[in-house]
Design an enzyme around this catalytic site. Sequence first.
Site, mmCIF file in Angstrom:
data_model
loop_
_atom_site.group_PDB
_atom_site.id
_atom_site.type_symbol
_atom_site.label_atom_id
_atom_site.label_comp_id
_atom_site.label_asym_id
_atom_site.label_seq_id
_atom_site.Cartn_x
_atom_site.Cartn_y
_atom_site.Cartn_z
ATOM 1 N N ASN A 28 0.835 -1.203 0.000
ATOM 2 C CA ASN A 28 0.000 0.000 0.000
ATOM 3 C C ASN A 28 0.873 1.258 0.000
ATOM 4 O O ASN A 28 0.419 2.343 0.327
ATOM 5 C CB ASN A 28 -0.942 -0.009 1.205
ATOM 6 C CG ASN A 28 -1.904 1.162 1.148
ATOM 7 O OD1 ASN A 28 -2.289 1.599 0.075
ATOM 8 N ND2 ASN A 28 -2.261 1.717 2.281
ATOM 9 N N HIS A 56 -5.230 14.494 -5.853
ATOM 10 C CA HIS A 56 -4.017 14.411 -5.030
ATOM 11 C C HIS A 56 -3.112 15.618 -5.218
ATOM 12 O O HIS A 56 -2.072 15.722 -4.592
ATOM 13 C CB HIS A 56 -3.253 13.111 -5.325
ATOM 14 C CG HIS A 56 -4.024 11.896 -4.899
ATOM 15 N ND1 HIS A 56 -4.941 11.294 -5.726
ATOM 16 C CD2 HIS A 56 -4.056 11.213 -3.729
ATOM 17 C CE1 HIS A 56 -5.492 10.268 -5.072
ATOM 18 N NE2 HIS A 56 -4.969 10.203 -3.866
ATOM 19 N N GLU A 84 -18.663 11.979 4.971
ATOM 20 C CA GLU A 84 -17.915 11.125 5.917
ATOM 21 C C GLU A 84 -17.215 11.894 7.050
ATOM 22 O O GLU A 84 -16.085 11.553 7.424
ATOM 23 C CB GLU A 84 -16.883 10.272 5.153
ATOM 24 C CG GLU A 84 -17.528 9.443 4.056
ATOM 25 C CD GLU A 84 -16.525 8.645 3.221
ATOM 26 O OE1 GLU A 84 -15.359 8.515 3.628
ATOM 27 O OE2 GLU A 84 -16.925 8.133 2.163
ATOM 28 N N HIS A 92 -11.500 -7.640 -17.184
ATOM 29 C CA HIS A 92 -12.559 -8.661 -17.239
ATOM 30 C C HIS A 92 -13.020 -9.047 -15.832
ATOM 31 O O HIS A 92 -14.193 -9.331 -15.617
ATOM 32 C CB HIS A 92 -12.107 -9.868 -18.068
ATOM 33 C CG HIS A 92 -11.924 -9.490 -19.516
ATOM 34 N ND1 HIS A 92 -12.983 -9.186 -20.342
ATOM 35 C CD2 HIS A 92 -10.800 -9.279 -20.249
ATOM 36 C CE1 HIS A 92 -12.524 -8.824 -21.530
ATOM 37 N NE2 HIS A 92 -11.205 -8.879 -21.499
#
Length: 765
Positions: free
Chosen positions: A116, A701, A490, A658
């Site tokens: 991450n 960003h 949020e 896909h």
Amino acid sequence: MASHIVGYPRMGPKRELKFALESFWDKKSSAEDLQKVAADLRSSIWKQMADAGIKYIPSNTFSYYDQVLDTTSMLGAVPPRYAWSGDEIGFDTYFSMARGNASVPAMEMTKWFDTNYHFIVPELGPDVNFSYASHKAVDEYKEAKALGVNTVPVLIGPVSYLLLSKPAKGVEKIFSLLSLLPKILPIYKEVISELKAAGASWIQLDEPTLVLDLDSHQLQAFTAAYADLESTLSGLNVLIETYFADLTSEAYKTLIGLKGVTAYGLDLVRGTQTIDLIKSNFPEGKYLFAGVVDGRNIWANDLASSLSTLQELEAVVGKDNLVVSTSCSLLHTAVDLVNETKLDGEIKSWLAFAAQKVVEVNALGKALAGQKDEAFFSSNAAAQASRKSSPRVINEAVQKAAAALKGSDHRRATNVSARLDAQQKKLNLPILPTTTIGSFPQTLELRRVRREFKANKISEDVYIKAIKEEIKKVVDLQEELDIDVLVHGEPERNDMVEYFGEQLSGFAFTVNGWVQSYGSRCVKPPIIYGDVSRPKPMTVFWSSSAQSMTARPMKGMLTGPVTILNWSFVRNDQPRFETCYQIALAIKDEVEDLEKAGINVIQIDEAALREGLPLRKSEHAFYLKWAVHSFRITNCGVQDTTQIHTHMCYSNFNDIIHSIIDMDADVITIENSRSDEKLLSVFREGVKYGAGIGPGVYDIHSPRIPSTEEIADRINKMLAVLETNILWVNPDCGLKTRKYAEVNPALSNMVAAAKLLRTQLASAK
């Protein structure tokens, strides 16, 4: 006794670097202030490792933003749009490449392998004039030496640097990046020569791309590069470090055949087959840096098991040639367990953060040399035993429910085009409907309210009132901007994974378990230590409160099971997919409760689905099967009129399109703007996509505010390859990290662009 650490977190135990960077970017502090914080962090890390007894201590693993960007700076590979003068690269050019500036966008950011962490992707082509433009590696080696610590300077190896790059805009996609090796090797030689002159006796070159599926041409590039560097490297001990997976037998053969190399660093945690390669063929007289302590998780090492692995290896490579190491840089784990004063004692005994892993590496090194710390080993064994037998780990009902999933593929009964028709009758949206991804800016005041509520300084009533006021503000703003499908912003959430984990059983939380995601952005991954279930609804109260404030559709906002899994520290005592299915069942309960509460649009974010993809192609199909299945489990029970959205960010989707279609969401919003609309090429190549899709129209960003014309131009590019009736208009990602001064004009321009195109499309009919 030999021990080594591949790399160490840079942010500091209390995120000192984050706050120093953000203060500098906000012009509240000077470059000298930032450099002072950085120097203090580096010296404390070197001292900590030296005090722990580590022999091979890394330098140049610190970074102000990203280690790949540091290498781009070292090589002077600055894209022309930053108008760099050609001198030593300073903060202005460096941070413009990382974050963009008022006039030009940032460089692309993408995931570092399957972690991450995000790196800044080099943009290269035949015309780049490489030059030695950042002396950081040498400066930091000298800095440590002046403090009395002789370190191992770390560089990203030349071949991995090129393999992780992309052709710059305007350069043919088929351009061979490896053809630039002869241009960058002279700079590597300059750096290595300076390090040698400064007194370095070891150097670590990270070549993690060796663990990928490489063809013979790519493997040949390693052989050629190190043959070219051999004379410059002579007189140095050279460690080639790999991590995150096994090496194929061809890659291993290439690695051990490299000229001028003294030592090989191998990940023995994720590289479970690598031990067999070592046993079958290890070059005599070379060093093995054995990565037995997990750099990517927070579980305490099973010292007895690691010691027996090391003893096995010692018999193969020789006593004096074995070095105990971490499996990869500790950048991917939290910094120091000492700062966790609120964590449950039993769970804490099962854990080790970066500082503790340094101690584990040293303890294993000493044990191997016959100086075993019996007390340390026996308390470790007791903690391992307690984790295996703890009743808080196993929940029979959850195990049973997850086992029962195996008989179905959990698809919705109606196909997506019929569902979209039913949803449109209910929602009555215009063409090119506008929405945002979920979060709105989190102001200092909002964070203060959450912090005070958590610390019991304000009552629940005061907290609820404050959050409802914030939601109302966000709803009113979106109505004023004339956005079609709203979000509640949020304000009650700290983090898209932590917020859910706090309300699910089987999760534990840290106070300071921060891990760098990119730049100054850190995440605090929850720890999944046991079986997962949902004791009660998690988001229904806030979503239904928000829906009551508007007649427009309000999205319920959830994080999907694969993302919760991939962004947590996951238990290592059962397969990951079993944990994922448990989380999927918990989210399914929440989806169905939102629907009952009158929420007609529910977004289940799978931001991290792509990043969990194994590094080896041979393992992709199995992962995608259970990951996509987990997503479908969450929403297989809803009515046709309930619109299921999902969101994905920062990924190369082209190879998994896909599987994305197979998720069977009604609408997908997807990162697109920072990667030069790479995503759209899939549709140009003829992939048919029938569901709703919103490729991001601007990069959130970066603080830059795109104009209406720029956004309209982006939408037009999308309309060239996508049907008008399936296209949505939205930013790339959530707006949490931005300021309202940036968000309001950007969203206003986004809505204006959508309206402009609606008018143009209507008049073209």
